[in-house]
Design an enzyme around this catalytic site. Sequence first.
Site, mmCIF file in Angstrom:
data_model
loop_
_atom_site.group_PDB
_atom_site.id
_atom_site.type_symbol
_atom_site.label_atom_id
_atom_site.label_comp_id
_atom_site.label_asym_id
_atom_site.label_seq_id
_atom_site.Cartn_x
_atom_site.Cartn_y
_atom_site.Cartn_z
ATOM 1 N N LYS A 237 16.435 37.249 35.304
ATOM 2 C CA LYS A 237 17.316 36.077 35.381
ATOM 3 C C LYS A 237 16.548 34.848 35.859
ATOM 4 O O LYS A 237 16.664 33.761 35.290
ATOM 5 C CB LYS A 237 18.500 36.334 36.301
ATOM 6 C CG LYS A 237 19.481 35.157 36.321
ATOM 7 C CD LYS A 237 20.446 35.235 37.460
ATOM 8 C CE LYS A 237 19.954 34.323 38.536
ATOM 9 N NZ LYS A 237 20.729 34.190 39.712
ATOM 10 N N ASP B 203 23.643 36.574 35.089
ATOM 11 C CA ASP B 203 23.846 36.936 36.485
ATOM 12 C C ASP B 203 25.083 37.828 36.585
ATOM 13 O O ASP B 203 25.655 38.216 35.562
ATOM 14 C CB ASP B 203 23.966 35.691 37.373
ATOM 15 C CG ASP B 203 25.178 34.824 37.050
ATOM 16 O OD1 ASP B 203 26.031 35.233 36.227
ATOM 17 O OD2 ASP B 203 25.281 33.739 37.628
#
Length: 162
Positions: A118, A136
């Site tokens: 991420k 996320d």
Amino acid sequence: MGRIQILTNLLDQWIPNPQPSLSFTSPYTLLIATVLSARCRDKTVEQVTPLLFQYASTPTQMAALSEEEISQIIHPCGYFRTKAKAIKALSKMLCERFNGDVPASFEELETLPGVGHKTASVVLGHAFGIPTFPVDTHVQRLAFKWGLSKKHDVKHIEQDLK
């Protein structure tokens, strides 16, 4: 009109020009801010980074600070000892392996301490303009809820959403 097109239209309507919520002046400052944002509100990161970057806004400057100095500054972000250790180590690695530059590939970014997929996606997308899709926990939850992915692995969810 299919579900994906409806969602795309709604997102385009609600957020026509998405911008990062973290302020940055370079790929490095975005990388550090994104590392700090793990399990921390962006608002807190935005309060901490100006002071941190007064002391060190480059990998060389950050590597020269002690973990304790970094910890004291980033304390409000939580997990500050772990994050300080990662920030110091990744800064040192950037100096030693990448000539002080933040690499522009998933493979190289993900070798840095404290940098997962991420974080690499955020840096590549916003600092280098490379199309990415950071996933996320919130994106993961909505992907399941909206039936856009059945996977549990972030990379698979990202692929499904792309």
